[in-house]
Scaffold this active site. Structure first.
Site, PDB file in Angstrom:
ATOM      1  N   ASP A   1     -37.640  12.859  13.573  1.00  0.00           N
ATOM      2  CA  ASP A   1     -38.617  12.903  14.660  1.00  0.00           C
ATOM      3  C   ASP A   1     -38.188  13.802  15.801  1.00  0.00           C
ATOM      4  O   ASP A   1     -38.925  13.979  16.765  1.00  0.00           O
ATOM      5  CB  ASP A   1     -38.932  11.494  15.171  1.00  0.00           C
ATOM      6  CG  ASP A   1     -37.708  10.805  15.766  1.00  0.00           C
ATOM      7  OD1 ASP A   1     -36.694  11.485  16.012  1.00  0.00           O
ATOM      8  OD2 ASP A   1     -37.770   9.587  15.991  1.00  0.00           O
TER       9      ASP A   1
ATOM     10  N   ASP B   1     -35.551  11.180   7.349  1.00  0.00           N
ATOM     11  CA  ASP B   1     -35.530   9.918   8.062  1.00  0.00           C
ATOM     12  C   ASP B   1     -36.768   9.150   7.597  1.00  0.00           C
ATOM     13  O   ASP B   1     -37.678   9.740   7.003  1.00  0.00           O
ATOM     14  CB  ASP B   1     -35.570  10.185   9.567  1.00  0.00           C
ATOM     15  CG  ASP B   1     -35.681   8.898  10.369  1.00  0.00           C
ATOM     16  OD1 ASP B   1     -34.932   7.966  10.070  1.00  0.00           O
ATOM     17  OD2 ASP B   1     -36.528   8.835  11.287  1.00  0.00           O
TER      18      ASP B   1
ATOM     19  N   ASP C   1     -33.101  11.575  15.932  1.00  0.00           N
ATOM     20  CA  ASP C   1     -32.321  12.217  14.877  1.00  0.00           C
ATOM     21  C   ASP C   1     -31.704  13.540  15.321  1.00  0.00           C
ATOM     22  O   ASP C   1     -31.306  14.348  14.487  1.00  0.00           O
ATOM     23  CB  ASP C   1     -33.221  12.457  13.652  1.00  0.00           C
ATOM     24  CG  ASP C   1     -33.724  11.157  13.056  1.00  0.00           C
ATOM     25  OD1 ASP C   1     -32.887  10.299  12.728  1.00  0.00           O
ATOM     26  OD2 ASP C   1     -34.940  10.992  12.941  1.00  0.00           O
TER      27      ASP C   1
END
Length: 688
Positions: free
Chosen positions: A573, A375, A577
């Site tokens: 995180d 991410d 996610d």
């Protein structure tokens, strides 16, 4: 079925009453000895030392009477001495058999107890009824030496295991024993167990914070290295969270408790490390299947070998020694601890580096990962905007433009305004509160400084569509790099541009390069727009980019990679996610801090270092290598030595080999366990 965290043997949770509860987690044991070692290792060590202080002198005397001295009634003397060793020093093995019967299973004590008891009982019969066994020798030396060697090996194993568990012990020691409870204008010391939520505590400089809490008064630098692995102290102020077990550096603090006992971050870390150390990994399934049938199989082999050689004419004495040798040499201790020993050291070493491994399977998957999906926000980047460029458009320099903008934004609560003020504070620029302040939502702000100058900070819409050609050229260039650009004007004249972006973490590029160097395919999958995603990917050297991805689209991308044969690690995180972390073969939650318990990842990185992703994957490689080495040693040991104990060397060395083979079997069994634990201890030296 659960597995014994000490010896690794399977235990049926429904049948056993040997259960311990630590940090909210239940542990099951195959014997009272293993439970004692888990609950009170110091007591178990004292019991072992006492047993050895008795068994070694008596064993030496028995050995001397057998091989050196010839005295009257020697067999009767040895009977007395050997009985003390058998039933005092070796009583733990009989207790183990009783536990095995209760648990409807066979454990490692079964083989030792049966083997030594047969040698002792046969020798007793020869001594007490010499006319029945007129041609038989006694094997008191065999039973005593085997018990003493196995106890010695167990003691050495416990010493090496103590080294292996140093990381967990260090974590436990972080919890202070008392806390200063504030009552009115004074405080009193209370035991840590009496702390309750919402209590207000005083933490003096140099003391450890006793529980997870929020600062209600004071500010201080906090050393969090023991929890996060971060070496530099972190400045904490009123409203900031602090974690139990960290150290208050230089100023007194008043804190309000938010979590106590097993709910604290430190307790969760300890529980996670212990669970990982006692968990199974898929690579050990073969070992587990073998172990579940191992003890009855070995007894069968021992009986069959003894009977076969007896009828082949070696005599009853030799047949007894063959049976004893098979049982002792095949003790599956090394097989049982092959995985737990490595996982204990690895999870402890990981915790020292701020990496929490939730289970052993995560380490095995980490060793197989060949695609890593990142991410962006809060993972590769800081997760908050920061000033990246200041472009003068007039005679004002960059510092003056920043000063004007920070003055205008001093009263703003907007995230971009806070970033501008933070940059000015970092550069030690004096910031004055504006006389007047106005905010136009979606456009920007207008303010007047102490000299009456009108300062405007905002986007194109705040100033109208038309911009000077030079300014437009700079704006387009900055926006093409994925940066948000604000225009600063003084009394209606555009004097400069300030560009902001969610900047990369300091070690993001290093982490990506390290992963690519060891052959990992790296992906950036983010919800940001294409220009921002492409700009970040270009800086990091990532070729595989997916932008504007919603949570379900991230999950679908992972599924697509998995269908292509990739073993995928998702790094996020741990909150936004969560679906992707769960879908991936390995979820790695980064920068989780105090949210350890709620993360979906199998590995949690306590600090925000992206490089720890590389460290975690490399640790997985090293750990699985050690587990394979341990299992190879344990299986190889049994495959090679069981046939020898069963008589494979008789055609070469004759039956006389059994004069020393039972003792060598006891030594080899103890040595194998120490070897496995010592090999695992090498993981403590791991460096990525």
């Amino acid at each position: 079925m659960a597995n014994d965290p000490i010896c690794g043997m399977y235990v049926d949770e429904k049948d056993t009453k040997l259960i311990s509860d630590k940090d909210g987690q239940k542990y099951y044991f195959c014997s009272a000895t293993c439970k004692l070692q888990f609950d009170r290792p110091e007591l178990e060590m004292r019991i072992l030392r006492k047993a050895l202080m008795v068994s070694w002198p008596l064993t030496i005397i028995v050995a001397l009477l057998t091989y050196v001295l010839r005295v009257g009634y020697g067999n009767y003397i040895m009977l007395i001495l050997a009985s003390i060793v058998q039933f005092y020093a070796g009583r733990r093995f009989y207790a183990g058999i009783i536990d095995a019967v209760k648990n409807r299973s066979a454990n490692m004590d079964t083989l030792i107890a049966i083997g030594t008891t047969v040698a002792w009982a046969y020798s007793c019969a020869v001594t007490l009824f010499p006319y029945v066994f007129f041609s038989g020798g006694v094997f008191f030396d065999t039973s005593t030496i085997i018990i003493t060697l196995i106890l010695t090996g167990t003691y050495l194993q416990r010493l090496t295991e103590a080294k292996a568990s140093n990381a967990v012990s260090a974590l436990v020691s972080l919890q202070p024993k008392t806390a200063h409870l504030i009552e009115g204008n004074s405080f009193k010391d209370i035991p840590i167990e009496q702390i309750q939520e919402k209590d207000v505590l005083l933490v003096k400089p140099g003391e450890r914070i006793p529980a997870d809490a929020t600062i209600v008064d004071g500010s201080s630098a906090i050393y969090e290295s023991a929890i996060t692995g971060e070496s530099m102290p972190v400045m904490k102020r009123i409203g900031d969270s602090v974690v139990g077990g960290t150290v208050n550096s230089d100023s007194p603090l008043k804190i309000k408790v938010v979590r106590t006992g097993s709910d604290t971050t430190l307790a969760q870390i300890i529980r996670i490390v212990r669970e990982a150390a006692s968990s199974k990994v898929p690579v050990q399934r073969l070992a587990d299947r073998v172990s579940s049938y191992f003890v009855p199989l070995v007894v069968f082999i021992g009986i069959t070998a003894a009977l076969a050689w007896y009828f082949a004419g070696v005599g009853l004495s030799a047949a007894v020694l063959i049976f004893v040798s098979v049982l002792i040499i095949a003790c599956p201790c090394a097989l049982g601890i092959a995985t737990p020993a490595a996982l204990l050291v690895a999870s402890g070493r990981a915790a020292e580096k701020g990496i929490l491994v939730k289970n052993g399977e995560s380490l095995q998957i980490a060793s197989k990962v060949n695609a890593v999906v990142f991410d962006k926000t809060g993972t590769l980047t800081e997760g908050r905007p920061a000033v990246t460029d200041i472009v003068p458009l007039s005679s004002y320099n960059a510092a003056q433009i920043l000063e004007f903008a920070a003055t205008a934004e001093a009263s703003s609560e907007h995230i971009l305004g806070k970033a501008i003020v933070s940059r000015a504070e970092h550069e030690q620029i004096r910031i004055d509160i504006p006389k007047k302040f106005g905010y136009r939502q979606g456009f920007g702000i207008t303010a007047f400084d102490k000299n009456g100058k009108e300062i405007m900070v905002g986007n194109r819409e705040l100033f109208g569509r038309h911009m000077p050609e030079e300014a437009e050229m700079h704006i387009q260039k900055l926006e093409s790099d994925g940066k948000t650009t604000l225009i600063v004007s003084i009394d209606g004249e555009a004097v400069g541009l300030i560009a902001l972006a969610d900047v990369l973490k300091a070690d993001s590029k290093r982490a990506v390069e390290a992963l690519q160097k060891i052959g990992k395919e790296v992906w950036l999958v983010t919800g940001d727009n294409a220009s921002v995603a492409d700009a970040v990917a270009k800086q990091l050297g990532i070729k595989n980019v997916v932008s504007q991805a919603k949570p379900d689209q991230k999950m679908n991308k992972i599924a697509e990679l998995q269908k292509a044969g990739k073993v995928v690690a998702m790094v996020g995180d741990g909150i936004n996610d969560a679906p992707a972390l769960t879908k991936a073969d390995l979820g790695i939650a980064i920068g989780a801090g105090t949210e350890v318990a709620v993360q979906a990842g199998g590995i949690v990185l306590m600090r925000s270092s992206v490089y720890d992703v590389y460290v975690a994957l490399r640790l997985g490689d090293k750990t699985m290598s050690k587990i394979r080495q341990n299992l190879f040693w344990a299986f190889g040991y049994n495959i090679v030595l069981i046939p020898i104990a069963a008589g494979a060397l008789i055609p070469i060395f004759t039956i006389s080999i059994y004069g020393i083979l039972p003792m060598l079997a006891g030594f080899a069994m103890a040595f194998s366990s120490v070897t496995v634990v010592s090999n695992s201890l090498l993981l403590a030296r791991f460096k990525a």
